[in-house]
Design an enzyme around this catalytic site. Structure first.
Site, mmCIF file in Angstrom:
data_model
loop_
_atom_site.group_PDB
_atom_site.id
_atom_site.type_symbol
_atom_site.label_atom_id
_atom_site.label_comp_id
_atom_site.label_asym_id
_atom_site.label_seq_id
_atom_site.Cartn_x
_atom_site.Cartn_y
_atom_site.Cartn_z
ATOM 1 N N ASP A 290 -9.177 13.195 27.120
ATOM 2 C CA ASP A 290 -10.242 12.901 26.174
ATOM 3 C C ASP A 290 -11.512 12.671 26.992
ATOM 4 O OD1 ASP A 290 -11.704 12.515 23.907
ATOM 5 O OD2 ASP A 290 -10.390 11.015 23.027
HETATM 6 C C1 BGC Z 1 -12.998 11.888 20.974
HETATM 7 C C2 BGC Z 1 -12.237 13.189 20.805
HETATM 8 C C3 BGC Z 1 -13.208 14.339 20.821
HETATM 9 C C4 BGC Z 1 -13.986 14.310 22.113
HETATM 10 C C5 BGC Z 1 -14.967 15.457 22.250
HETATM 11 C C6 BGC Z 1 -13.934 11.924 22.155
HETATM 12 O O1 BGC Z 1 -14.767 10.815 22.170
HETATM 13 O O2 BGC Z 1 -12.071 10.835 21.109
HETATM 14 O O3 BGC Z 1 -11.505 13.164 19.615
HETATM 15 O O4 BGC Z 1 -12.508 15.547 20.672
HETATM 16 O O5 BGC Z 1 -14.721 13.097 22.161
HETATM 17 O O6 BGC Z 1 -15.984 15.378 21.369
#
Ligand code: BGC
Length: 751
Positions: A290
């Site tokens: 993530d």
């Molecule tokens: C979130 C993810 C997301 C990623 C990219 C993160 O902060 O937890 O779900 O896909 O950002 O935007």
């Protein structure tokens, strides 16, 4: 007769030849891709390999803390970037891809984006969609999102989010499919199929990403990013199955979660990523971290610095580093220091290259960047129609005293009041996409929707009344004034769209500001009131439910919100949605979910709750239970029939039940089948959803539906975590919700 059987034989042979041919073809394709991947890998320097594992955010939009280093172009030219996120539009993606094509090996970039519930066309938030219990509709919504986004140069969506959520304080409940593992697994499967289409690399498809692996939804206290304290049982039984369903649907990628599980952050959790995902489940795609979660492990405290963080993550099986830069800055040293074997890097690179081959980027790196196609798909007139239908299917009718709804189209005067009536963008909810060059107000407001519906004969009055937040009651007087002139009041209140979503946990789940005070004032007019609740999560709004005559839980419905709401208000669509999360009576009742275990001293009803496992100051029941939702018509359940009452492991029981529409309107009902394992080697939940069917019935019509019980449906993880069906008695429960039990019976699994 003879002719018939000959042609049947020919048909069967043809079928097997086709199956055999396509199986061989896909084996050949796999082999072919594997060879190509190996040959590209053999040309790569260590630097270039590490580059493939590195993902950056584009410079202009961010969904996390961004590093603007101004050096991306140079790094792409030098093969140091494998993927970019938040880069959208045929032209923009093309311009980055052109740079990649000037790098030594010309390995194409992958463009990733959070296409969570729509792209240009915004669909209802995922939690709302789940309330439709309509797997085909949910799949279609993802299909259309993929059609639009892929035409805009995007290859990969960071969706579906398949985290089970039992705590509405957690803001990210809006992104998932609710609290139930069975339903959420079906929805995970449908969403992956919808995004990816039938075969990898179709021009109108996106690669999907099952996130967040794993147990992110179990964050302690519902506080986002919080630790998770998780037993193996809960992990396997409740949190993992939707991920497995996504895998079974062929999901291309997985994303790790921010949380730690029992002290080990998911991004470095080799039990999750290697033992379960890559080994036990045989996942062949790749795992992305993530946003920044590799580097964030330093703050978790399981590693000392970025060097150790990179080592821990790659060793555990996290293949791509999203924005933390730990891989790009440390993997080379780690390999040279002998801390990370090159085989680990090679495996991660191969997984990523394989996907780039599968979606045809090596054949044509620009195949998804076609401005003409983008224009056509972003203006496809079919898409809003689908979004409207999905939105109608997502609205839950919670209360309808004296059948106030549906309203007559001949009503003379309607007062449409509230801070959300004329809002545009609010209707999109969290995780919408701001598509470059597209007016983000491309929304049918609730006001517009009502106006479209009622025509000239109805006098439509408007007052805002108050803001979503704050204490200002100055607008109340005007609201009362128009309410007094009206035959019916429609009040649209709720959260702001960004009050649910990532990093949007709340300890107070009331309707914010003075919105319920406004309702109180409006009630003094004595006029009938319909309340629309706009939100991304289950709220606590007892005053509203107890006092308004009708309540529609509209969630955030997307681009077609106004039309969909009007369709329901005036009976052009009969509400058919059912809640997929339990709605608590108060925050103190959380966590509350339907499939809990019993205790040795269970409270069986409210009279009985003292000295039992219940609160002395609160009912044992939630405000609304899982599976609850009303219709403008009524359904009668009858004639429950089991084909037998004893089954062996390899046998099945056919269950049939007859549903009759006993009301005045055509309508749909979600018939829910729950099971209870009466005595197990360990205690089992009081009931578990094991099947459901959504059926449509005309007034007076009856249909008999059937369910099949097999030993898979009776299985659970025993004390040794083996998946078994134990002989013994089972209770079979047919309900219109998890509490509204209509029929039940018992059967036995015998040795
Ligand atoms: C979130 C993810 C997301 C990623 C990219 C993160 O902060 O937890 O779900 O896909 O950002 O935007």
């Amino acid at each position: 007769m003879k002719l018939k059987s000959t042609s049947a034989i020919i048909l069967i042979i043809t079928f097997f030849v086709i199956v055999h041919y396509s199986q061989n073809k896909s084996k050949d394709q796999k082999k072919d891709i594997a060879q190509k991947v190996d040959s590209v890998l053999s040309l790569m320097t260590l630097d270039e390999k590490i580059g493939q594992l590195n993902q950056y955010n584009d410079d202009w939009q961010a969904t996390g803390p961004i590093t603007l280093d101004g050096d991306k172009e140079n790094q792409i030219l030098n093969g140091k970037v494998g993927s970019i996120l938040n880069c959208m539009g045929a032209e923009r993606t093309k311009s980055w891809q052109k740079i990649a094509m000037q790098s030594r090996l010309k390995i194409p970039l992958l463009f990733g984006q959070d296409v969570v519930h729509g792209y240009k066309t915004t669909f209802p938030i995922p939690l709302a969609e789940s309330c439709s219990w309509d797997l085909e509709a949910v799949e279609l919504s993802a299909r259309i999102s993929a059609t639009e986004a892929s035409a805009s140069g995007i290859h990969w969506t960071f969706a579906p989010m398949v985290d089970i959520a039992r705590d509405p304080r957690w803001g990210r409940v809006m992104e998932g499919a609710g609290e139930d593992t069975y339903l959420a697994s079906k929805i995970a499967y449908a969403r992956v199929k919808g995004f990816q289409g039938d075969k990898p690399g179709a021009i109108n498809s996106l690669m999907a990403c099952a996130k967040h692996f794993a147990a992110y939804g179990a964050a302690i206290g519902g506080r986002d990013y919080n630790s998770v304290d998780m037993s193996d049982r809960l992990l396997w039984e409740i949190y993992l199955p939707p991920f497995k369903a996504a895998l079974d649907a062929g999901v291309a990628t997985f994303m790790t979660s921010f949380n730690d599980i029992n002290g080990v952050p998911s991004t470095a959790n080799s039990y999750l990523l290697r033992d379960i995902l890559k080994e036990k489940w045989g996942f062949e795609g790749f795992v992305v971290s993530d946003w920044g979660s590799v580097g964030e492990m330093i703050r978790h405290g399981n590693v000392k610095n970025e060097y150790e963080a990179a080592r821990a993550a790659i060793t555990a099986g996290c293949d791509m580093d999203m924005e933390s830069r730990c891989y790009i800055n440390n993997l080379e040293a780690l390999v040279h220091d002998g801390k990370v074997p090159i085989a680990l890097i090679d495996d991660a690179v191969k997984r990523i290259l394989r996907k780039k081959f599968e979606i045809g980027l090596f054949d044509d790196p620009f195949r998804f960047c076609n401005s003409e196609r983008e224009k056509k798909e972003l203006n496809n007139p079919y898409h809003p129609a689908v979004a409207r239908d999905m939105a109608r299917k997502s609205i839950v009718l919670l209360k309808n005293e004296n059948n106030l709804l549906p309203l007559s189209k001949d009503i003379k005067t309607i007062a449409f009041i509230g801070p959300l009536v004329k809002e545009l963008k609010q209707n999109k909810g969290f995780w919408d996409v701001d598509v470059p060059g597209v007016d983000s107000n491309f929304i049918v407001s609730q006001w517009e929707g009502l106006k479209n519906k009622v025509g000239d004969k109805t006098n439509l009055l408007y007052a805002k009344g108050c803001d979503i937040e704050g204490e200002n009651k100055n607008g109340f007087a005007e609201a009362i004034k128009i309410a007094e002139q009206a035959d019916v009041i429609i009040l649209s209140i709720g959260e702001r769209r960004d009050m649910s979503g990532e990093a949007k946990s709340r300890s107070n789940l009331n309707i914010p500001g003075v919105q319920e005070d406004l309702l109180k004032e409006l009630l003094t007019t004595g006029k009938p009131i319909v309340v629309l609740i706009n939100t991304g999560r289950p709220l606590v709004f007892n005053f509203t439910v107890d006092n308004a005559q009708a309540v529609l839980y509209t969630w955030w419905l997307g681009s077609e919100a106004g039309n969909a709401i009007a369709d329901l208000l005036f009976g052009d669509y009969n509400p058919s949605a059912k809640l997929t999360m339990t709605f608590p009576l108060s925050v103190g009742q959380i966590p509350i979910y339907y499939n809990h275990f019993n205790t040795g001293r269970p409270a069986l009803n409210d009279e009985d709750r003292f000295y039992r496992s219940a609160y002395t100051d609160l009912s044992i029941y939630p405000k609304f239970e899982f599976g609850y939702g009303l219709s403008y018509t009524s359904f009668q359940y009858s004639e429950l029939h089991l084909s037998k009452h004893k089954m062996k492991h390899d046998e099945k029981i056919e269950v049939s039940v007859t549903i009759t529409n006993t009301g005045k309107y055509a309508g749909e009902e979600v018939v829910q089948l729950y099971l209870r394992d009466v005595v197990g080697s360990i205690a089992r939940p009081v009931k578990e959803l094991k099947d459901f069917k959504k059926i449509k019935l005309e007034p007076g019509e009856s249909k008999t539906i059937t369910f099949t019980i097999d030993s898979e449906k009776l299985s659970f993880y025993n004390q040794k975590l083996e998946w078994v069906a134990e002989p013994g008695e089972f209770e079979l429960i047919i309900g219109a919700s998890s509490r509204d039990i209509r029929l039940s019976d018992h059967f036995e699994l015998v040795e």
